[in-house]
Scaffold this active site. Structure first.
Site, PDB file in Angstrom:
ATOM      1  N   LYS A 176       0.866  -1.179   0.000  1.00 33.27           N
ATOM      2  CA  LYS A 176       0.000   0.000   0.000  1.00 33.27           C
ATOM      3  C   LYS A 176       0.898   1.222   0.000  1.00 33.27           C
ATOM      4  CE  LYS A 176      -1.970   2.985   2.046  1.00 33.27           C
ATOM      5  NZ  LYS A 176      -2.002   4.464   1.807  1.00 33.27           N
ATOM      6  N   GLU A 252       9.424   1.810  11.322  1.00 34.86           N
ATOM      7  CA  GLU A 252      10.387   2.921  11.378  1.00 34.86           C
ATOM      8  C   GLU A 252       9.556   4.190  11.326  1.00 34.86           C
ATOM      9  OE1 GLU A 252      12.549   6.042   9.646  1.00 34.86           O
ATOM     10  OE2 GLU A 252      12.715   4.477   8.120  1.00 34.86           O
ATOM     11  N   CYS A 286      13.232  11.175   7.266  1.00 31.83           N
ATOM     12  CA  CYS A 286      13.063  10.882   8.693  1.00 31.83           C
ATOM     13  C   CYS A 286      14.362  11.043   9.469  1.00 31.83           C
ATOM     14  CB  CYS A 286      12.502   9.474   8.873  1.00 31.83           C
ATOM     15  SG  CYS A 286      13.480   8.197   8.061  1.00 31.83           S
ATOM     16  N   GLU A 388       8.316  17.003  15.828  1.00 30.21           N
ATOM     17  CA  GLU A 388       8.818  16.792  14.473  1.00 30.21           C
ATOM     18  C   GLU A 388       8.075  17.700  13.493  1.00 30.21           C
ATOM     19  OE1 GLU A 388       9.878  13.042  11.583  1.00 30.21           O
ATOM     20  OE2 GLU A 388       7.947  13.011  12.608  1.00 30.21           O
TER      21      GLU A 388
END
Length: 484
Positions: A176, A252, A286, A388
């Site tokens: 996906k 992750e 990331c 973040e």
């Protein structure tokens, strides 16, 4: 208008609804994407199960490895197609996609093809209490059908990072991709077919998360494992969904990564390295560094040097080979990043450079661009320091001692990556070993050996992938004990 379809059991399949694939550089419509409903997701999982019982499940390891090498060659044969699709979907500069995303996609298949051919497992001869002995040895079996959910920032790179070891271990997959970046996962389906991968081994379903393809996949009872890269809140939701079935998961997730810069660093190399660490891919990696801690004797000099570096970066069309920074992935994400720019100043930050939306005087003004931005002067408790942002922005703070720098770097709920910049080898070892993260770089950033463990701690993830760690996640280890 181009259509991007689902790929199930070796065939491209249309769902009931379509959604738009939008170019973030200029807001234009790239394609209509066919959304997979629950029935199509069921078909994809069923096809993957059938493939396990078919020719794919009977292949020996060397045969699977040979097919993975053919996939790598197929990616390279269609290099330009992959670059163009990745650039259109993500808005990243063509130079970056050409040197990073597409080459790494091919490399992922080659690395895991070679690794599975040479991976060893433990065996022990056991002395028993009656004076006899037993032989214990392990074999590797596929998990079954693996659900792979991929983010929009590095869609091809991270897709192949998961698909390659999953197939190497004999699994089948249902992928996906992000609804923002559907093109390269679908293009990879064409490469899979051309390489001779049996029907049902690689399936692609398009859609969103809740009440769409993502949720239908993660809650499916016949999916054996889930691997996901993306934001921490989504990871938590997936973890809750799969908890009842106790499926293996590998996550992750997000990060608020720190860099520690000591006064004895190679100054020019550090500025260059941290410019990449903050601004590469418009900060949408990331592993990017959003918190920089710089030893006080060089603090002012460093801030000025990074400011000059940021202001030298060229924002422009992703198709221009000289462009350094493309747009953010969407107007919605731009709104989020800009809200943090405004929050930084509301919290009392000093804006060193950037902080707004650039203008071009052409179609790029319809894109999702923001300026590369640097702040100083915030308290460590400020939201901009703690949360973040995932854009081309950092906050720089001074420190006076090694202990203070380590404490500030580790004062976060995340734990993905860090970097340490010093020419003192002992200090480099000492400080890097104190970082509560999955990976620490010393005098470099984004340098990867694909055989090493990769993943995050705390809110940055669960588990490790890379090298043998990937093989161990994507396979079931079965110990066999024979009394001799």
């Amino acid at each position: 208008m181009k259509s991007i379809l689902n790929f199930i059991d070796g065939q491209f399949v249309r769902g009931e609804n379509d959604f738009a694939d939008v170019n973030p550089a200029n807001g234009s419509l790239i394609a209509k994407v066919s959304e997979a409903g629950e029935e199509l997701v069921n078909r994809a999982v069923h096809a993957a199960h059938q493939a396990l019982r078919g020719p794919w499940g009977k292949l020996a390891t060397p045969q699977r490895a040979a097919l993975l090498h053919k996939i790598a060659a197929g990616i390279e044969a269609r290099f330009d197609d992959f670059v163009q699709a990745e650039v259109a979907d993500t808005g990243k500069p063509i130079a970056l996609a050409s040197r990073l995303d597409v080459p790494r996609a091919a490399a992922n298949f080659r690395v895991f093809a070679d690794l599975i051919r040479n991976a060893s497992l433990e065996s022990f001869q056991t002395e028993t209490a009656d004076g006899k002995s037993a032989l214990n040895y392990a074999i590797r079996k596929p998990l079954g059908v693996v659900g792979i959910i991929v983010p929009w920032n590095l869609p091809l790179l991270l897709l192949t990072w998961k698909v390659a070891p999953a197939l190497a271990c004999g699994n089948t997959v249902v992928v996906k991709p992000s609804e923002e970046t559907p093109a390269t996962a679908t293009l990879l389906a064409e490469v899979m077919s051309a390489a001779g991968i049996p029907h049902g081994v690689y399936n692609v379903i398009h859609g969103f998360g809740p009440n769409s393809a993502g949720e239908f996949l993660t809650r499916h009872p016949e999916v054996s494992a889930i691997t996901f890269t993306g934001e921490s809140t989504t990871g938590a939701a997936i973890m809750k969904t799969v908890a009842a079935s106790v499926k293996p998961i590998s996550f992750e997730l997000g990060g608020k990564n720190a860099a520690i810069v000591f006064a004895d660093c190679d100054f020019d190399e550090t500025v260059k390295g941290l410019s990449d660490a903050v601004f590469l891919n418009t900060g949408q990696v990331c592993l990017c560094a959003e918190r920089l801690y710089v030893e006080r004797p060089i603090f002012d000099k460093f801030v000025e040097a990074l400011k000059q570096k940021a202001e030298s970066l060229k924002l422009g069309s992703p198709l221009d080979q000289t462009t350094d920074l493309g747009p953010l992935i969407s107007s919605q994400h731009r709104d989020k990043v800009i809200s943090y720019y405004r929050l930084a100043e509301a919290e009392g930050a000093t804006r060193i450079t950037g902080g707004s939306i650039p203008t071009f005087g052409n179609e790029l003004d319809q894109g999702s661009y923001v300026q590369p931005t640097i702040y100083t002067g915030l308290q460590e408790s400020a939201r901009v320091v703690k949360e973040e942002i995932f854009g081309p922005v950092c906050h720089i703070a001074p420190f006076d001692s090694e202990e203070e720098a380590v404490a500030m770097a580790n004062d976060t709920k995340y734990g993905l990556a860090a970097s340490v910049w010093t020419q003192n080898l002992r200090r480099g070892h000492r400080v890097s070993q104190q970082m509560n993260v999955g990976i620490t770089w010393v005098n470099c950033w984004f340098l990867r050996d694909l055989r090493t463990p990769f993943g995050g701690a705390r809110l940055s993830g669960i588990g490790r992938e890379g090298g043998i760690h990937s093989l161990n996640f994507y396979s079931e280890l079965n110990n066999i004990c024979i009394q001799l």
